[in-house]
Design a protein around this motif. Structure first.
Motif, mmCIF file in Angstrom:
data_model
loop_
_atom_site.group_PDB
_atom_site.id
_atom_site.type_symbol
_atom_site.label_atom_id
_atom_site.label_comp_id
_atom_site.label_asym_id
_atom_site.label_seq_id
_atom_site.Cartn_x
_atom_site.Cartn_y
_atom_site.Cartn_z
ATOM 1 N N TYR A 197 0.835 -1.206 0.000
ATOM 2 C CA TYR A 197 0.000 0.000 0.000
ATOM 3 C C TYR A 197 0.867 1.252 0.000
ATOM 4 N N LYS A 198 0.261 2.369 -0.349
ATOM 5 C CA LYS A 198 0.959 3.660 -0.285
ATOM 6 C C LYS A 198 0.200 4.556 0.689
ATOM 7 N N LEU A 199 0.890 4.961 1.763
ATOM 8 C CA LEU A 199 0.284 5.800 2.798
ATOM 9 C C LEU A 199 0.725 7.243 2.619
ATOM 10 N N CYS A 200 -0.126 8.165 3.057
ATOM 11 C CA CYS A 200 0.248 9.569 3.151
ATOM 12 C C CYS A 200 0.269 9.911 4.640
ATOM 13 N N ILE A 201 1.447 10.281 5.128
ATOM 14 C CA ILE A 201 1.622 10.566 6.552
ATOM 15 C C ILE A 201 2.110 11.996 6.707
ATOM 16 N N TYR A 202 1.351 12.775 7.481
ATOM 17 C CA TYR A 202 1.735 14.160 7.741
ATOM 18 C C TYR A 202 3.093 14.160 8.427
ATOM 19 N N GLY A 203 3.979 15.019 7.980
ATOM 20 C CA GLY A 203 5.320 15.049 8.548
ATOM 21 C C GLY A 203 6.303 14.231 7.739
ATOM 22 N N ARG A 204 5.772 13.364 6.888
ATOM 23 C CA ARG A 204 6.637 12.581 6.016
ATOM 24 C C ARG A 204 6.336 12.902 4.550
ATOM 25 N N ASP A 205 5.055 13.039 4.221
ATOM 26 C CA ASP A 205 4.646 13.236 2.827
ATOM 27 C C ASP A 205 4.123 14.640 2.533
#
Length: 162
Positions: A40-48
């Motif tokens: 899966y591809k996640l969107c994480i605040y602080g990383r993406d």
């Protein structure tokens, strides 16, 4: 469908000692299991979301490009006096526009949901939560654990090999 991410992750961002495990979970365990082992591809605040980007519009855009919203329920998230912008947008997209499914991960025993905002209580009543239990910390990296199987059940089908 024009989506870039399989899920946008919402978690408490206050840096307290209680939040340290949640941050470890968000930045280490989740990407290891869901991205590295399940594709899966996640969107994480602080990383993406990058420094210098307008956070509000970046959050909104990333959520619109995500198939699911994963909200980590913690006492810190529930009792926070300042409501997180990403949580508001997420719940609006999920409930009003009805275009994004929400996955609620109960990271610690919440007990009664009375302190939760009404929209979160509604989602819990509709679909429940996936509870992180202490025994998961023994093998948190196993995608075969009951917890991760439940999470993957709610995630979109992925055509990538896992």
């Amino acid at each position: 469908d024009g989506k870039i991410y399989d899920a946008y992750v919402i978690y408490p961002k206050n840096h307290t000692s209680e939040a340290s495990f949640v941050e470890y979970f968000v930045y280490q365990i989740m990407p290891d299991i869901l991205e590295n082992k399940c594709g899966y591809k996640l969107c994480i605040y602080g990383r993406d979301i990058y420094p210098g980007e307008d956070a509000a519009s970046a959050i909104e855009t990333r959520m619109q490009k995500s198939r699911r919203l994963i909200i980590l329920l913690t006492h810190q998230l529930i009792n926070s006096k300042e409501d997180a912008y990403d949580q508001h947008i997420a719940l609006y997209n999920a409930l009003i526009q009805n275009d994004t499914k929400v996955i609620l991960l109960e990271m610690e025993k919440i007990g009664t949901y009375g302190n939760l905002q009404e929209s979160l209580r509604f989602i819990i009543k509709q679909q429940g939560t996936i509870k992180w239990k202490e025994e998961h910390t023994v093998h948190p990296q196993s995608p075969k654990s009951k917890f991760w199987k439940q999470v993957r059940y709610h995630m979109p089908l992925t055509c990538r090999s896992s």
